[in-house]
Design a protein around this motif. Structure first.
Motif, PDB file in Angstrom:
ATOM      1  N   PHE A 198      68.181  87.523  69.426  1.00  0.00           N
ATOM      2  CA  PHE A 198      67.082  88.220  70.083  1.00  0.00           C
ATOM      3  C   PHE A 198      67.198  89.701  69.763  1.00  0.00           C
ATOM      4  N   LEU A 199      66.124  90.443  70.009  1.00  0.00           N
ATOM      5  CA  LEU A 199      66.096  91.875  69.707  1.00  0.00           C
ATOM      6  C   LEU A 199      65.903  92.678  70.984  1.00  0.00           C
ATOM      7  N   THR A 200      66.606  93.797  71.070  1.00  0.00           N
ATOM      8  CA  THR A 200      66.355  94.738  72.153  1.00  0.00           C
ATOM      9  C   THR A 200      65.006  95.407  71.880  1.00  0.00           C
ATOM     10  N   PRO A 201      64.453  96.132  72.840  1.00  0.00           N
ATOM     11  CA  PRO A 201      63.162  96.798  72.601  1.00  0.00           C
ATOM     12  C   PRO A 201      63.163  97.771  71.427  1.00  0.00           C
ATOM     13  N   TRP A 202      64.316  98.316  71.038  1.00  0.00           N
ATOM     14  CA  TRP A 202      64.378  99.246  69.917  1.00  0.00           C
ATOM     15  C   TRP A 202      64.867  98.571  68.634  1.00  0.00           C
ATOM     16  N   GLY A 203      65.085  97.252  68.657  1.00  0.00           N
ATOM     17  CA  GLY A 203      65.390  96.518  67.437  1.00  0.00           C
ATOM     18  C   GLY A 203      66.843  96.175  67.188  1.00  0.00           C
ATOM     19  N   LEU A 204      67.749  96.472  68.108  1.00  0.00           N
ATOM     20  CA  LEU A 204      69.149  96.080  67.952  1.00  0.00           C
ATOM     21  C   LEU A 204      69.235  94.559  67.990  1.00  0.00           C
ATOM     22  N   GLN A 205      69.916  93.980  67.012  1.00  0.00           N
ATOM     23  CA  GLN A 205      70.076  92.530  66.956  1.00  0.00           C
ATOM     24  C   GLN A 205      71.168  92.080  67.910  1.00  0.00           C
ATOM     25  N   CYS A 206      70.831  91.067  68.707  1.00  0.00           N
ATOM     26  CA  CYS A 206      71.773  90.493  69.655  1.00  0.00           C
ATOM     27  C   CYS A 206      71.696  88.981  69.543  1.00  0.00           C
ATOM     28  N   GLU A 207      72.674  88.322  70.120  1.00  0.00           N
ATOM     29  CA  GLU A 207      72.755  86.863  70.036  1.00  0.00           C
ATOM     30  C   GLU A 207      73.162  86.303  71.387  1.00  0.00           C
ATOM     31  N   LEU A 208      72.561  85.196  71.753  1.00  0.00           N
ATOM     32  CA  LEU A 208      73.066  84.370  72.845  1.00  0.00           C
ATOM     33  C   LEU A 208      73.896  83.291  72.185  1.00  0.00           C
ATOM     34  N   VAL A 209      75.067  83.014  72.725  1.00  0.00           N
ATOM     35  CA  VAL A 209      75.926  81.978  72.171  1.00  0.00           C
ATOM     36  C   VAL A 209      76.565  81.215  73.320  1.00  0.00           C
ATOM     37  N   SER A 210      76.726  79.909  73.139  1.00  0.00           N
ATOM     38  CA  SER A 210      77.339  79.080  74.158  1.00  0.00           C
ATOM     39  C   SER A 210      78.070  77.919  73.495  1.00  0.00           C
ATOM     40  N   PHE A 211      79.244  77.614  74.006  1.00  0.00           N
ATOM     41  CA  PHE A 211      80.020  76.453  73.550  1.00  0.00           C
ATOM     42  C   PHE A 211      80.884  75.986  74.715  1.00  0.00           C
ATOM     43  N   PRO A 212      80.231  75.475  75.774  1.00  0.00           N
ATOM     44  CA  PRO A 212      80.966  75.128  76.994  1.00  0.00           C
ATOM     45  C   PRO A 212      82.059  74.082  76.801  1.00  0.00           C
TER      46      PRO A 212
END
Length: 189
Positions: free
Chosen positions: A154-168
């Protein structure tokens, strides 16, 4: 100190830089500090701590110490804590040679911040409700060393790339070795 923690510290200190314990924080330059803090705190759930600045020097200190234009002004910086992971230091700079477009992952210096969540689909629905731009659909790994992991960018409002990750249930590589990557789910190990 627990035996597993002692072993991790021993392994980390056996080669490389003496005394290295891990990543304390990640520094990110943002276009507007207040907007970035608002996003990290009110959307992602980080906790804001202290703020410093401004910093400006008449000599070449900024270039010598930070590898930026010697006339650059670090307007402000703010430290945040994000759950059980590393801290984040957000900077707001003013510099004549400043680039205003964030790098992509494929660019040299490209990067992203990955946030571990217990329920990726609930977190994704939440981000979408908040109007956060997501990229594509969740990727589910069923084979290989990352088996058991689901992720989406996903992107922050200014375009920084971020990720959601899960491996329960852990990752596939864990079946092949007793060694472990640092794990947000088990921060003391």
């Amino acid at each position: 100190m627990s035996q597993s923690r002692a072993n991790a510290t021993e392994r980390a200190g056996s080669t490389g830089m003496p005394g290295m314990r891990g990543i304390d924080h990640i520094g990110i330059t943002v276009p507007k500090l207040e907007e970035a803090v608002e996003f990290f705190v009110n959307v992602l759930g980080c906790e804001a701590f202290y703020e410093l600045g401004p910093f400006q020097f008449a000599d070449d200190w900024m270039q010598r110490q930070l590898n930026v234009d010697p006339r650059a002004v670090m307007r402000r910086l703010r430290f945040l804590r994000c759950g059980h992971g590393s801290n984040i230091e957000l900077f707001e700079y003013e510099a004549a040679d400043q680039k205003l477009v964030p790098p992509r992952n494929s660019d040299v210096g490209g990067h992203h911040l990955a946030f571990y969540v217990d329920d990726l689909h609930a977190a994704l629905a939440y981000l979408r409700e908040k109007g956060v731009r997501t990229l594509g659909e969740p990727i589910v790994r069923t084979e290989g060393p990352s088996a058991g992991q689901t992720w989406i960018y996903f992107l922050t409002p200014w375009g920084l790339q971020c990720e959601l990750v899960s491996f329960p249930g852990g990752k596939g590589y864990e079946k092949e070795t007793e060694r472990r990557l640092w794990d947000t789910r088990l921060p003391g190990r």
